[in-house]
Design a protein around this motif. Structure first.
Motif, short mmCIF file in Angstrom:
data_model
loop_
_atom_site.label_atom_id
_atom_site.label_comp_id
_atom_site.label_asym_id
_atom_site.label_seq_id
_atom_site.Cartn_x
_atom_site.Cartn_y
_atom_site.Cartn_z
N ILE A 269 -33.69 0.75 11.36
CA ILE A 269 -33.54 1.29 12.72
C ILE A 269 -34.81 2.01 13.16
CG2 ILE A 269 -32.27 2.93 14.17
CD1 ILE A 269 -30.66 0.45 13.48
N PHE A 270 -35.46 2.71 12.21
CA PHE A 270 -36.69 3.42 12.55
C PHE A 270 -37.82 2.46 12.90
CE2 PHE A 270 -34.48 6.68 10.00
CZ PHE A 270 -34.62 7.77 10.84
N TRP A 271 -37.74 1.24 12.40
CA TRP A 271 -38.79 0.26 12.69
C TRP A 271 -38.78 -0.16 14.16
CZ3 TRP A 271 -37.76 -3.44 7.94
CH2 TRP A 271 -37.94 -2.71 6.76
N ILE A 272 -37.59 -0.07 14.78
CA ILE A 272 -37.49 -0.41 16.20
C ILE A 272 -38.37 0.53 17.03
CG2 ILE A 272 -35.93 -0.53 18.18
CD1 ILE A 272 -33.70 -1.33 16.22
N PHE B 284 -42.59 7.11 11.48
CA PHE B 284 -41.26 6.49 11.56
C PHE B 284 -41.00 5.59 10.35
CE2 PHE B 284 -42.09 7.60 15.99
CZ PHE B 284 -40.90 8.24 16.32
N VAL B 285 -42.05 4.97 9.85
CA VAL B 285 -41.90 4.16 8.64
C VAL B 285 -41.53 5.04 7.45
CG1 VAL B 285 -43.07 2.61 7.02
CG2 VAL B 285 -43.50 2.40 9.47
N CYS B 286 -42.18 6.19 7.33
CA CYS B 286 -41.85 7.13 6.25
C CYS B 286 -40.39 7.59 6.36
CB CYS B 286 -42.78 8.34 6.30
SG CYS B 286 -44.47 7.98 5.76
N LEU B 287 -39.93 7.85 7.58
CA LEU B 287 -38.53 8.24 7.78
C LEU B 287 -37.59 7.12 7.32
CD1 LEU B 287 -38.58 9.98 11.30
CD2 LEU B 287 -38.57 11.05 9.04
N SER B 288 -37.99 5.88 7.56
CA SER B 288 -37.14 4.75 7.19
C SER B 288 -36.96 4.65 5.67
CB SER B 288 -37.70 3.44 7.74
OG SER B 288 -38.85 3.02 7.01
N PHE B 289 -37.91 5.20 4.93
CA PHE B 289 -37.82 5.19 3.47
C PHE B 289 -37.28 6.52 2.92
CE2 PHE B 289 -40.67 1.64 4.13
CZ PHE B 289 -40.28 0.74 3.14
N GLY B 290 -36.76 7.36 3.80
CA GLY B 290 -36.10 8.59 3.36
C GLY B 290 -37.01 9.79 3.19
N LEU B 291 -38.26 9.71 3.65
CA LEU B 291 -39.19 10.84 3.52
C LEU B 291 -39.05 11.75 4.74
CD1 LEU B 291 -42.35 8.96 2.15
CD2 LEU B 291 -40.52 10.07 0.87
N TYR B 292 -37.89 12.42 4.82
CA TYR B 292 -37.58 13.20 6.01
C TYR B 292 -38.37 14.50 6.12
CZ TYR B 292 -33.66 9.96 6.15
OH TYR B 292 -32.89 8.81 6.16
N ARG B 293 -38.95 14.94 5.03
CA ARG B 293 -39.73 16.18 5.06
C ARG B 293 -41.22 15.92 5.35
NH1 ARG B 293 -37.28 19.79 0.01
NH2 ARG B 293 -35.13 19.86 0.77
N SER B 294 -41.56 14.70 5.66
CA SER B 294 -42.96 14.37 5.95
C SER B 294 -43.42 15.10 7.21
CB SER B 294 -43.12 12.87 6.15
OG SER B 294 -42.69 12.17 5.00
N ASN B 295 -44.66 15.56 7.19
CA ASN B 295 -45.23 16.25 8.34
C ASN B 295 -45.84 15.21 9.28
OD1 ASN B 295 -46.90 17.67 10.14
ND2 ASN B 295 -47.27 19.30 8.66
N PRO B 296 -45.31 15.06 10.50
CA PRO B 296 -45.82 14.02 11.41
C PRO B 296 -47.30 14.21 11.78
CG PRO B 296 -44.32 15.50 12.56
CD PRO B 296 -44.20 15.82 11.11
N ILE B 297 -47.75 15.47 11.86
CA ILE B 297 -49.15 15.73 12.20
C ILE B 297 -50.07 15.25 11.07
CG2 ILE B 297 -50.87 17.47 12.80
CD1 ILE B 297 -48.73 17.00 14.92
N ASP B 298 -49.66 15.52 9.82
CA ASP B 298 -50.46 15.07 8.68
C ASP B 298 -50.56 13.54 8.67
OD1 ASP B 298 -50.96 17.59 7.77
OD2 ASP B 298 -49.38 17.60 6.26
#
Length: 340
Positions: free
Chosen positions: A44-47, A249-263
């Protein structure tokens, strides 16, 4: 025939690049594990990634439309969108993205837009794009966050910044020093005529002189519209960010919800700056290599390759496929149908 031959060579190099890239990436990898990780990701995040790619391309179409309108050419968005798709398709398959603007010039000429106008517009678009990359690169290298100071990635980013600064200086001369631009272009044109001693090129040289006169007038006109140029730069800066943030969004799709979007955005921007001027179609091979280096502190070794495959698939190959479809449509509409 010459254009078709060049296109064939570029596509051949592109295919060879894909094969070599796939071999380098997957030669020591467990393909079954990579497949399972990708299969289990939340697609879904890939959309969101696909939507961002389309918005990214259409944003340039809006910029082209605005610049043309300011020069007195009201072109509908559907046509400027086709110019953008054409540009991105040929940029994707040619080294250093060198084929995009020439292809756009051909299609714009087909719609009766003078070469002097289309050249200046595309020069300003490219100038804004290069300027945005330089700013992203400077933020990347000057930011104190340790995650950006990757010893294997930084030298490539420095090289990308230096090469882009050189190109931007040259483009600024062409865009805003009309006399210098005319002298440079006409000098090389005269040299070409002398070397080849071709009557056909001599005729083109005379036509080029008239085109450069119009170009000089347009260049002077654009100097009085600094607010428009600043707006184009700011839109372009945001547009590049749309492409960089796809990896989040790709990182979110693999469950990395704590990833910093700015980084993630900044590391991806550093990679784009590094590969932008390298003579490889779409930066193939080196982009994947630098991705694995830059994101090794963001994702585990188990997920790093799957994230890279999906991220690259969305930001580059999806862009290529969508652009190819609309480039085919543009060719049918502007060339085949008109000739019939």
């Amino acid at each position: 025939m010459k254009i078709k031959k060049t296109t064939f060579i570029n596509i051949l190099l592109f295919v060879v690049g894909i094969v070599l890239t796939l071999w380098l990436i997957f030669k020591n990898q467990d393909l079954y594990e990579i497949y399972n990780n990708i299969k289990n990701a939340n697609w879904i995040f890939w959309i969101f990634g696909v939507v961002l790619v389309v918005v990214f391309i259409l944003t340039e179409a809006h910029i082209i439309k605005e610049l043309l309108a300011n020069l007195g050419y009201k072109v509908p968005m559907r046509k400027t969108a086709l110019y953008s798709f054409v540009g991105y398709f040929f940029s994707c398959i040619t080294p250093s993205a060198s084929g995009g603007q020439p292809a756009q010039l051909i299609f714009m000429k087909r719609n009766n837009i003078p070469a002097s106008v289309s050249t200046l517009v595309l020069l300003l678009v490219t100038l804004a794009y290069k300027g945005a990359l330089i700013v992203y690169g400077l933020i990347f290298v000057l930011c104190p966050r340790q995650i950006y100071h990757n010893e294997a990635l930084l030298p490539w980013v420095y090289l990308g910044i230096i090469l882009n600064v050189i190109v931007v200086i040259f483009m600024l001369i062409l865009a805003f020093s009309s006399r210098a631009a005319e002298k440079i272009v006409m000098f090389f044109s005269r040299m070409l005529v002398k070397i080849t001693k071709s009557d056909k090129l001599a005729a083109y040289h005379e036509r080029l002189g008239r085109t450069m006169e119009n170009y000089s007038q347009l260049s002077q006109y654009m100097k009085g519209h600094k607010k428009l140029l600043l707006r184009v730069f700011l839109i372009t800066f945001a547009q590049r960010g749309l492409l960089f943030i796809i990896t989040y969004f790709v990182c979110l799709s693999f469950g990395l919800y704590r990833s910093n979007p700015i980084d993630i955005l900044m590391i991806q921007s550093g990679i784009y700056v590094a590969v932008d001027m390298l003579p490889l179609p779409g930066g193939m091979g080196i982009s994947e290599h630098l991705f694995l280096i830059g994101f090794r502190e963001i994702a585990s070794s188990r997920l790093l390759v799957p994230i890279m495959v999906v991220s690259r698939g969305l930001s580059y190959y999806t862009q290529l496929i969508i652009s190819a479809i609309f480039t085919g449509a543009a060719y049918l509409m502007m060339f085949v149908r008109k000739e019939k």
